[in-house]
Design a protein around this motif. Structure first.
Motif, PDB file in Angstrom:
ATOM      1  N   SER B  39       0.855  -1.184   0.000  1.00 25.49           N
ATOM      2  CA  SER B  39       0.000   0.000   0.000  1.00 25.49           C
ATOM      3  C   SER B  39       0.903   1.249   0.000  1.00 25.49           C
ATOM      4  CB  SER B  39      -0.965  -0.037   1.188  1.00 25.49           C
ATOM      5  OG  SER B  39      -1.933   0.970   1.033  1.00 25.49           O
ATOM      6  N   ILE B  57      -4.099   0.120   5.807  1.00 26.58           N
ATOM      7  CA  ILE B  57      -4.758  -1.161   5.628  1.00 26.58           C
ATOM      8  C   ILE B  57      -5.832  -1.009   4.557  1.00 26.58           C
ATOM      9  CG2 ILE B  57      -6.127  -2.949   6.759  1.00 26.58           C
ATOM     10  CD1 ILE B  57      -4.550  -1.215   9.311  1.00 26.58           C
ATOM     11  N   GLU B  58      -5.695  -1.778   3.510  1.00 28.00           N
ATOM     12  CA  GLU B  58      -6.689  -1.720   2.437  1.00 28.00           C
ATOM     13  C   GLU B  58      -7.747  -2.780   2.704  1.00 28.00           C
ATOM     14  OE1 GLU B  58      -4.928  -1.912  -1.441  1.00 28.00           O
ATOM     15  OE2 GLU B  58      -3.358  -0.493  -0.892  1.00 28.00           O
ATOM     16  N   PRO B  60     -10.137  -4.172   0.489  1.00 24.85           N
ATOM     17  CA  PRO B  60     -10.790  -4.378  -0.802  1.00 24.85           C
ATOM     18  C   PRO B  60     -11.911  -5.393  -0.646  1.00 24.85           C
ATOM     19  CG  PRO B  60      -8.733  -5.553  -0.717  1.00 24.85           C
ATOM     20  CD  PRO B  60      -8.896  -4.902   0.617  1.00 24.85           C
ATOM     21  N   LYS B  62     -14.554  -8.312  -2.095  1.00 30.42           N
ATOM     22  CA  LYS B  62     -14.352  -9.428  -3.004  1.00 30.42           C
ATOM     23  C   LYS B  62     -14.996  -9.155  -4.362  1.00 30.42           C
ATOM     24  CE  LYS B  62     -12.423 -11.490   0.362  1.00 30.42           C
ATOM     25  NZ  LYS B  62     -10.993 -11.210   0.458  1.00 30.42           N
ATOM     26  N   ARG B  64     -16.064  -7.120  -7.699  1.00 30.02           N
ATOM     27  CA  ARG B  64     -15.394  -6.169  -8.562  1.00 30.02           C
ATOM     28  C   ARG B  64     -16.432  -5.443  -9.398  1.00 30.02           C
ATOM     29  NH1 ARG B  64      -9.945  -6.868 -11.313  1.00 30.02           N
ATOM     30  NH2 ARG B  64     -10.124  -5.564 -13.148  1.00 30.02           N
ATOM     31  N   THR B 240      -5.381  -6.813  12.791  1.00 26.87           N
ATOM     32  CA  THR B 240      -5.412  -6.071  11.526  1.00 26.87           C
ATOM     33  C   THR B 240      -4.400  -4.930  11.546  1.00 26.87           C
ATOM     34  OG1 THR B 240      -7.750  -6.568  11.389  1.00 26.87           O
ATOM     35  CG2 THR B 240      -6.948  -4.800   9.969  1.00 26.87           C
TER      36      THR B 240
END
Lengths: 340, 278
Positions: B39, B57-58, B60, B62, B64, B240
């Motif tokens: 990152s 902390i990304e 994303p 699941k 798209r 995390t």
């Protein structure tokens, strides 16, 4: 979603552990959550040398208490303790980030810091065993004949001093283990109860083997001494084997570094098989000089490798985020922590 | 009076002003010019030369986004049926956290220090006296959060001083001063605890039940550490953010380990005596 973008079950969206199919790291980019100790080779060499000194001193005291008369035996144990207690501080000061400030170790006593109590024990034990060895040197005529120093050295109450130094010496043998457990490193901290006893048993077995080795190599020592040393070696090695086995059970999955590709062969081959099992077999059979010498060398090498894998394994343990996070979890490796 | 930090990660924007302010005020060198690719975090962790560290902390999702999606409408929280059942979170989210020394109530580094270099100062902060530290490095593996670190070029160990020098002059620490969103708050620990309690409650009311305070005797400051003087409001499990959930005070085991060693010494000594008598 196009199937070709999905590898390892991960959609390809960015360079991120959760989405990058090439990455296998967990948590925060696999960066260790705790820092490992900087300790270099001086430390595990010291753990080994200091242990030999502690073990030798135990033999000095037991020999005196039981009225042993074997001069070669006392010469070996006393000069060994002197030599190891001269080398040990040098190694420890060498490892400091600011060696010129080594005396700061002795500006305060902190009973909850094994580094503090260990420094004190080493300083006091080194000085006291030095006095005992100096008297021995005077008696052996090594202080250049009958001079003031030699007469002064002969006034040292060596039996009293060596008995008083015994608890300190044994602490020097054991505290190296306690030093490791009083950290956040999972592999070390997990084995808090047995690390000190295990290091101590290894210190005594190394001291016994060293003394036996020197006496055999020089063809010194009475048969009675060599027999007693052999018997003691067998018992202490058996104790050490039990303690290491119990430690491994206690460490559980956090003992993984000891069986890594790099350390596994040294620990299993060098310490468990080479340093304990093989010497036990050699010492149990019919006694020959060569077998005794080989057994002693194996014990000494095994004892060194034990300290090496424990220190280096701690580095690997600290570098493994999974290991620390599972350890520092509720109902993890320390369920009893904080219950005090 | 005890002073400390409260770092509210929910309003952190990842600007790294704290990192820069800390380096400038404390005249700390760079850790090198490494490009991690993790990152936007190229500092990676706290170290002897980095006393504030912003974690990136990304999160994303699941799913798209494909097809013709009105991204502006998405950002403005317009609820609409999206193609392929994609969700608003399909854009992904950021979590930032400015990490710092926890200034433990019962500090493992301080208890480990054999020279007495690590003390509690008049603000009840954990402080390393640089003129006493001899670089033994024992505080480093003692720290349950990986904060305190040896600097090889210098030899000694360093960490956040909570801007001891600024506090003496009545100033707040450089990082708190520089923080543009007040994510980093400085003050008396008791006051900050009240602020934290209110903020966590507010977050719960707004529909973020996952918000909690890290650094209490229940989470983070556990196992005999008795809490931290610098606390964090977190939105995810501690791991995390590279933080342990239930760390412990390592020195709690020293007495027991010493007794065990004494028992072992007696038994091994007796065994050797027996061998020598036989």
């Amino acid at each position: 979603m196009a199937e070709e973008t999905k590898r390892n079950g991960k959609p390809e969206t960015s360079h991120h552990p959760e989405t990058d199919p090439e990455r296998g790291d967990k948590n925060y980019y696999g960066i260790p959550p705790i820092k490992r100790a900087h300790w270099t080779w001086q430390i595990y060499v010291y753990f080994w040398v200091g242990g030999i000194g502690a073990g030798s001193h135990l033999l000095t005291v037991i020999g005196h208490l039981l009225g042993w008369r074997d001069e070669a035996f006392f010469r070996t144990t006393k000069y060994t303790t002197l030599a190891t207690m001269t080398i040990s501080p040098v190694l420890l000061i060498w490892d400091l980030g600011r060696p010129e400030r080594f005396l700061n170790m002795l500006r305060i006593v902190k009973l909850r810091s094994p580094m503090s109590t260990g420094s004190w024990a080493l300083s006091l034990f080194g000085s006291m065993s030095g006095l005992v060895a100096t008297k021995r040197a005077a008696e052996d005529g090594l202080l250049l004949g009958d001079n003031f120093l030699s007469r002064l050295a002969k006034l040292v109450p060596d039996r009293l001093v060596s008995v008083l130094a015994l608890p300190l010496g044994l602490y020097v043998g054991a505290y190296t283990g306690i030093l490791l457990i009083a950290t956040s490193v999972p592999m070390w901290a997990r084995n808090w109860l047995l690390m000190g006893p295990t290091f101590l048993s290894s210190a005594v077995s190394s001291g016994l083997s060293w003394t036996s080795l020197v006496l055999h190599l020089g063809n010194w020592g009475e048969g009675k001494t060599l027999g007693a040393l052999k018997k003691a070696e067998k018992i202490v090695l058996a104790v050490e084997a039990v303690l290491i086995a119990a430690s491994l059970v206690r460490m559980g999955k956090w003992s993984k570094p000891l069986f890594s590709k790099k350390l596994g062969p040294l620990f299993v081959g060098g310490t468990l098989v080479g340093g304990i099992a093989a010497p036990l077999v050699l010492l149990s059979g019919k006694e020959t000089r060569n077998k005794s010498i080989l057994a002693s060398v194996l014990v000494l090498v095994g004892g060194f490798l034990f300290r090496y894998v424990m220190v280096v394994g701690g580095r690997e343990s600290a570098d493994d985020p999974e290991s620390y996070f599972t350890f520092a979890k509720k109902d993890g490796g320390r369920p009893e922590a904080g219950s005090k | 009076m005890a002073t400390g930090f409260l770092t509210d990660t929910t309003v952190c924007i990842g600007c790294k002003a704290c990192e820069v302010a800390c380096k400038q005020w404390n005249q700390l060198p760079a850790d090198g010019y490494e490009f991690t690719g993790d990152s936007y975090d190229n500092t990676k962790q706290l170290s002897g030369d980095t006393w504030r560290h912003v974690a990136f902390i990304e999160n994303p999702k699941k799913k798209r986004l494909t097809g013709d999606v009105d991204l502006v409408a998405l950002a403005e929280d317009v609820k609409e049926d999206l193609p392929n059942g994609a969700e608003l979170d399909g854009l992904g989210r950021w979590t930032f956290m400015s990490d710092v020394c926890k200034h433990c109530v019962e500090a493992p580094c301080q208890q480990a220090c054999p020279t007495g270099a690590i003390i509690r100062n008049e603000f009840d902060n954990v402080y390393i006296q640089p003129d006493v530290c001899n670089g033994c490095g024992y505080c480093v593996p003692a720290c349950p959060y990986g904060v305190i670190t040896s600097v090889p070029e210098d030899g000694r160990a360093f960490k956040c001083t909570l801007c001891y020098d600024r506090q003496i002059d009545g100033l707040e620490p450089a990082c708190a001063k520089a923080c543009p969103t007040n994510s980093i708050m400085f003050g008396e620990v008791e006051e900050l605890e009240k602020v934290a309690e209110e903020r966590v409650k507010q977050l719960h009311d707004r529909g973020y039940p996952q918000a909690f305070l890290y650094g209490t005797p229940e989470v983070g400051g556990t196992g005999g550490i008795k809490g931290n003087h610098s606390k964090f409001i977190l939105m995810d499990v501690p791991e995390t953010y590279n933080l342990p959930e239930n760390p412990f005070l390592p020195q709690d085991k020293v007495a027991g380990a010493t007794v065990a060693s004494a028992v072992a010494a007696t038994m091994i000594g007796a065994a050797v005596v027996w061998a020598f008598r036989g």
